[in-house]
Enzyme design. Structure first.
Site, PDB file in Angstrom:
ATOM      1  N   ARG A  21       1.858   1.525  14.000  1.00 46.59           N
ATOM      2  CA  ARG A  21       1.519   1.081  12.633  1.00 46.59           C
ATOM      3  C   ARG A  21       0.236   1.738  12.149  1.00 46.59           C
ATOM      4  O   ARG A  21       0.020   1.960  10.971  1.00 46.59           O
ATOM      5  CB  ARG A  21       1.416  -0.451  12.574  1.00 46.59           C
ATOM      6  CG  ARG A  21       0.973  -0.975  11.202  1.00 46.59           C
ATOM      7  CD  ARG A  21       1.332  -2.440  10.951  1.00 46.59           C
ATOM      8  NE  ARG A  21       0.959  -3.301  12.048  1.00 46.59           N
ATOM      9  CZ  ARG A  21      -0.301  -3.686  12.344  1.00 46.59           C
ATOM     10  NH1 ARG A  21      -1.304  -3.285  11.584  1.00 46.59           N
ATOM     11  NH2 ARG A  21      -0.550  -4.464  13.372  1.00 46.59           N
ATOM     12  N   TYR A  79       8.419   3.895 -13.864  1.00 43.22           N
ATOM     13  CA  TYR A  79       9.436   3.347 -12.960  1.00 43.22           C
ATOM     14  C   TYR A  79       9.397   1.813 -13.046  1.00 43.22           C
ATOM     15  O   TYR A  79       8.325   1.202 -12.835  1.00 43.22           O
ATOM     16  CB  TYR A  79       9.130   3.824 -11.541  1.00 43.22           C
ATOM     17  CG  TYR A  79      10.161   3.424 -10.521  1.00 43.22           C
ATOM     18  CD1 TYR A  79      11.443   3.958 -10.560  1.00 43.22           C
ATOM     19  CD2 TYR A  79       9.864   2.502  -9.525  1.00 43.22           C
ATOM     20  CE1 TYR A  79      12.398   3.582  -9.633  1.00 43.22           C
ATOM     21  CE2 TYR A  79      10.809   2.128  -8.590  1.00 43.22           C
ATOM     22  CZ  TYR A  79      12.076   2.676  -8.648  1.00 43.22           C
ATOM     23  OH  TYR A  79      13.023   2.303  -7.730  1.00 43.22           O
ATOM     24  N   ASP A 118       2.089   9.170 -10.217  1.00 42.73           N
ATOM     25  CA  ASP A 118       3.346   9.113  -9.474  1.00 42.73           C
ATOM     26  C   ASP A 118       4.035  10.449  -9.713  1.00 42.73           C
ATOM     27  O   ASP A 118       4.497  10.738 -10.815  1.00 42.73           O
ATOM     28  CB  ASP A 118       4.191   7.935  -9.993  1.00 42.73           C
ATOM     29  CG  ASP A 118       5.519   7.788  -9.234  1.00 42.73           C
ATOM     30  OD1 ASP A 118       6.003   8.800  -8.677  1.00 42.73           O
ATOM     31  OD2 ASP A 118       6.077   6.679  -9.218  1.00 42.73           O
ATOM     32  N   LYS A 133      13.249  10.584  -2.827  1.00 43.06           N
ATOM     33  CA  LYS A 133      13.814  11.453  -3.853  1.00 43.06           C
ATOM     34  C   LYS A 133      13.701  12.930  -3.446  1.00 43.06           C
ATOM     35  O   LYS A 133      14.210  13.303  -2.413  1.00 43.06           O
ATOM     36  CB  LYS A 133      13.141  11.153  -5.193  1.00 43.06           C
ATOM     37  CG  LYS A 133      12.953   9.656  -5.483  1.00 43.06           C
ATOM     38  CD  LYS A 133      14.250   8.915  -5.748  1.00 43.06           C
ATOM     39  CE  LYS A 133      14.114   7.399  -5.721  1.00 43.06           C
ATOM     40  NZ  LYS A 133      13.095   6.817  -6.556  1.00 43.06           N
TER      41      LYS A 133
HETATM   42  C1  LIG Z   1      12.342   5.660  -6.707  1.00 41.57           C
HETATM   43  C2  LIG Z   1      11.009   5.683  -7.336  1.00 41.57           C
HETATM   44  C3  LIG Z   1       9.974   4.845  -6.884  1.00 41.57           C
HETATM   45  C4  LIG Z   1      10.164   3.825  -5.792  1.00 41.57           C
HETATM   46  O1  LIG Z   1      10.461   4.404  -4.570  1.00 41.57           O
HETATM   47  P1  LIG Z   1      11.342   3.723  -3.393  1.00 41.57           P
HETATM   48  O2  LIG Z   1      11.336   4.747  -2.352  1.00 41.57           O
HETATM   49  O3  LIG Z   1      12.683   3.411  -3.970  1.00 41.57           O
HETATM   50  O4  LIG Z   1      10.622   2.463  -3.021  1.00 41.57           O
HETATM   51  C5  LIG Z   1       8.736   4.972  -7.494  1.00 41.57           C
HETATM   52  N1  LIG Z   1       8.539   5.841  -8.504  1.00 41.57           N
HETATM   53  C6  LIG Z   1       9.513   6.645  -8.974  1.00 41.57           C
HETATM   54  C7  LIG Z   1       9.229   7.593 -10.070  1.00 41.57           C
HETATM   55  C8  LIG Z   1      10.777   6.591  -8.401  1.00 41.57           C
HETATM   56  O5  LIG Z   1      11.739   7.387  -8.883  1.00 41.57           O
END
Ligand SMILES: *Cc1c(COP(=O)(O)O)cnc(C)c1O
Length: 393
Positions: free
Chosen positions: A58, A111, A183, A208
């Site tokens: 962790r 998001y 982000d 992603k």
């Molecule tokens: C999918 C996504 C998230 C969240 O990510 P997870 O891996 O599903 O928890 C945050 N920001 C954006 C822009 C995303 O596309």
């Protein structure tokens, strides 16, 4: 060799400074929860941070660290902190940097869960928020308050593909002693590196583009400075939202092809965007690579390519959009994005369904908006697929 002065593609393959003692070319999976100390003294040194030795997964693990170091290098940051999901990455940033009475400014079209987390949860602890269209920099200037601590933006925005000027954001943040968080999930470090443009923190859903194969959930935070790195890492370890060694191995594998996957996906995306823009049944198309995008120039300045996400509206609104989504055969009807396969989804009823209809409208998320995450298939097959589905509309 050191990848300090190499190009991005070389960093993708050789970055992260991992060197296996047995000479393994690939980063091995250290699937162990805990690590043996050579002596009591050595164990104590590990806890004091005086030795680089591993203690407990962790807190740190060689496979996880290899991935964290790679991505920190790609983003040009001090260090990376892997998390169990993208939302865990968002959470450690909020939790470490927002206290009772603090204020966060963020984008309307962010998001969905990143906004829900503030409005439904952090609000309970006295965190204030303002959601605005950050693609107009004047809106940000107007939203700054004495207690503003974070400016949190996503660009291109999801799913409206509005662009927020990161250099301008960094200037406002600096002037007002605010931290700029970006982000960067939609672009990946291959297309956009916010730290180079002045951001303090970059985060990703690695689920992603970074992983790119629709087979893991993961996140990462990269900080510009050592002090932010330490603050966020200790928050991650107490929240207990660490990455797993096996998950990290999968992402390391996906990461190697990030550049060639994105090149191919955005080539396809450009072809599809141009096709859709000419189609008589399509009301509008938003794609930063199209000259018709009202921020085409800004996108070109701060990104090295327009990416692989297109949003568009079929004439006839929601019903027409649904007919299209129910009739595509190659594109997969699913949320998520950034994988090798083409995905199609309807934000208003799916990813952004929790956003109020008033805010959806304000954020440009209309009922007819369809989001396409373009994969690496043959573009003529993707066009054939959309064509036959649009004929049924
Ligand atoms: C999918 C996504 C998230 C969240 O990510 P997870 O891996 O599903 O928890 C945050 N920001 C954006 C822009 C995303 O596309």
């Amino acid at each position: 060799m050191s990848t300090e002065n190499t190009g991005f593609n070389t960093k993708l393959i050789h970055g992260g400074k991992f060197k296996d003692k047995l000479g393994s070319v690939n980063v091995p999976i250290y699937q162990s929860s805990t690590f043996e100390f050579e002596s009591a003294e050595e164990g104590a040194k590990c806890f004091l941070g005086e030795s680089g030795g591993y203690i407990y997964t962790r807190l740190g693990n060689p496979t996880i660290n290899a991935l964290e170091n790679s991505i920190a290098e790609l983003e040009g940051g001090f260090g990376g902190i892997g998390t169990s999901s993208g939302m865990a990455a968002v959470n450690i940033v909020y939790m470490a940097l927002l206290s009772k009475g603090d204020h966060i400014i963020s984008s309307q079209a962010i998001y969905g869960p990143s906004r829900g987390l503030i409005e439904d949860q952090y609000s309970r602890f006295g965190v204030e928020s303002t959601y605005i269209n950050t693609s107009d920099i004047n809106n940000i200037k107007r939203a700054v308050k004495p207690n503003t601590k974070l400016l949190y933006v996503e660009t291109p925005a999801n799913p409206t593909l509005e662009i927020t000027d990161l250099k301008a954001c960094a200037e406002i943040a600096k002037e007002n002693n605010i931290l700029l968080v970006v982000d960067n999930t939609f672009s990946s470090p291959y297309l956009q590196r916010p730290i180079e443009l002045g951001a303090d923190i970059v985060l990703h859903s690695m689920t992603k583009f970074i992983n790119g194969h629709a087979d893991i959930i993961g996140g990462i935070v990269v900080t510009k400075t050592e002090s932010l790195y330490k603050k966020l890492r200790s928050m991650m370890t107490v929240l207990g939202c660490n990455l797993d060694p096996h998950q990290s191995y999968m992402v390391l594998r996906g990461l190697k092809t990030l550049a060639i996957r994105i090149e191919r996906s955005q080539q396809n995306a450009m072809i599809l965007a141009e096709y859709l823009e000419k189609h008589p049944k399509i009301e509008w198309v938003k794609y930063p690579g199209l000259k018709s995008h009202h921020q085409y120039k800004l996108a070109k300045e701060q990104m090295s390519g327009p990416g692989a996400i297109i949003s568009f509206s079929v004439k006839g609104g929601l019903d027409a959009g649904k007919t299209l989504m129910n009739n595509v055969k190659l594109a997969i009807l699913a949320v998520s994005l950034g994988g090798v396969e083409t995905l199609i989804e309807h934000p208003a009823s799916m990813t952004h369904s929790k956003v109020s209809s008033q805010d959806k409208l304000k954020g440009g998320i209309t009922d007819g908006l369809v989001r396409l995450s373009v994969g690496i298939e043959d573009s003529n097959d993707l066009i054939k697929d959309l064509d036959q589905a649009l004929q049924k509309v």
